[in-house]
Design an enzyme around this catalytic site. Sequence first.
Site, PDB file in Angstrom:
ATOM      1  N   GLU A  28      20.406 -24.640  96.465  1.00 32.29           N
ATOM      2  CA  GLU A  28      20.778 -23.262  96.810  1.00 32.29           C
ATOM      3  C   GLU A  28      19.723 -22.364  96.171  1.00 32.29           C
ATOM      4  OE1 GLU A  28      24.385 -21.847  94.937  1.00 32.29           O
ATOM      5  OE2 GLU A  28      24.560 -20.104  96.261  1.00 32.29           O
TER       6      GLU A  28
ATOM      7  N   ASP B  17      31.769 -19.605 101.781  1.00 35.78           N
ATOM      8  CA  ASP B  17      31.455 -19.628 100.347  1.00 35.78           C
ATOM      9  C   ASP B  17      32.440 -18.778  99.535  1.00 35.78           C
ATOM     10  OD1 ASP B  17      30.078 -20.568  98.161  1.00 35.78           O
ATOM     11  OD2 ASP B  17      28.241 -19.421  98.499  1.00 35.78           O
ATOM     12  N   ASP B  18      32.187 -17.473  99.450  1.00 34.50           N
ATOM     13  CA  ASP B  18      33.043 -16.538  98.692  1.00 34.50           C
ATOM     14  C   ASP B  18      33.262 -15.307  99.569  1.00 34.50           C
ATOM     15  OD1 ASP B  18      32.987 -17.874  95.883  1.00 34.50           O
ATOM     16  OD2 ASP B  18      30.894 -17.819  96.512  1.00 34.50           O
TER      17      ASP B  18
ATOM     18  N   HIS C  93      33.314 -25.297 102.757  1.00 31.49           N
ATOM     19  CA  HIS C  93      32.684 -24.705 101.563  1.00 31.49           C
ATOM     20  C   HIS C  93      33.267 -23.313 101.354  1.00 31.49           C
ATOM     21  CE1 HIS C  93      28.642 -24.037  99.213  1.00 31.49           C
ATOM     22  NE2 HIS C  93      29.628 -23.305  98.704  1.00 31.49           N
TER      23      HIS C  93
ATOM     24  N   HIS D  90      35.190 -21.265  98.013  1.00 34.44           N
ATOM     25  CA  HIS D  90      35.728 -21.243  96.647  1.00 34.44           C
ATOM     26  C   HIS D  90      36.973 -20.373  96.696  1.00 34.44           C
ATOM     27  CE1 HIS D  90      31.932 -22.849  94.930  1.00 34.44           C
ATOM     28  NE2 HIS D  90      31.431 -22.290  96.023  1.00 34.44           N
TER      29      HIS D  90
ATOM     30  N   HIS E 159      26.910 -28.609  94.794  1.00 31.88           N
ATOM     31  CA  HIS E 159      25.993 -27.541  95.184  1.00 31.88           C
ATOM     32  C   HIS E 159      24.595 -27.981  94.745  1.00 31.88           C
ATOM     33  CE1 HIS E 159      29.609 -25.189  95.634  1.00 31.88           C
ATOM     34  NE2 HIS E 159      28.964 -24.042  95.805  1.00 31.88           N
TER      35      HIS E 159
END
Length: 328
Positions: free
Chosen positions: A195, A273-274, A16, A18, A192
């Site tokens: 969340e 994630d980011d 996961h 991005h 997703h």
Amino acid sequence: MSLNELIRRIPKAELHIHIEGSLEPELMFEIARRNGITLRYRSVDALRRAYQFTDLQSFLDIYYEGAAVLRRERDFNEMTLAYLRRAAADNVRHAEIFFDPQTHTGRGIAFATVIDGISAALRAGPISSRLILCFLRHLSAESAMQTLEAALPYRDRIVAVGLDSAEVGNPPSKFAAVFARARQEGFLTVAHAGEEAGPSYIGEALALLRVSRIDHGVRCFEDPALVDDLVARRIPLTVCPLSNVKLGIFRSIQDHPLRMMLQRGIVATVNSDDPAYFGGYVVDNYLALASALGLQEAEVRTLARNSFEASFLPDEEKKAYLRDVERA
Ligand code: ADE
Ligand code: ZN
């Protein structure tokens, strides 16, 4: 070996991430300058100081603004290579990477520019990888369908489709037809869910989108029957602890349910994630959990094992990675 050393050394997969969320401010400024774009922030430090989020939307606004510096194949290539090198330094051996084509095609960048830049980096990079095309759920189902059609010539480079961006008000059901078509075309699916929105979105993603994994899923405990289902069907959750705290899903890592997931038998994995926005890559996420929740060695090993088991690698490759995990 100390627990922190084990966390660094043990082979891991990241499921996961991005790719646009891996764009560090330094590289963002360099690319912006090269492309003649003036950012709203005067310096790398000023930009980093702006990374204070109150919820998912407050993050997405800055994230899409940052992604707008990406214009040429070279930009996508450099961003992706930088991520792969950084992940490899954490002993991430395999990454399944989201990209958001609509963020770019909506600005007039060709789909080919995006995917050619990313895939050249994946071929050259130091670890194994797969690519997952995410639809932006705040946009229409028609836009997602057009994006799927644009992706068909590149189907051999894309293992799955996913769903990201603003969750609340954009349920999985909105994309049922797009995902049905994607499955017909041979793509696996993820989404997703759970969340920021509640557990019903997780149920919908499973029932209507037929997903193989749930991204985040941290609100599953609000529905005990759903938890039973996740455990019984071994549906993996790709969990991102630092992200959850930065976006106000939980007040602190101490409040994070990751350990509860493992104790309940959920196939949980730890991901970034980011990472450029949330202050940490995969190892940082493991270390934060270990110190806040007092993770045990066996739990760290389970998380590493889960990451490969939940991956979209063929069984033989999975087994080879799992043997490396056992040896660490
Ligand atoms: N796009 C990038 N990161 C995201 C996240 N954590 N949730 C939804 N959409 C995203
Ligand atoms: Zn995400």
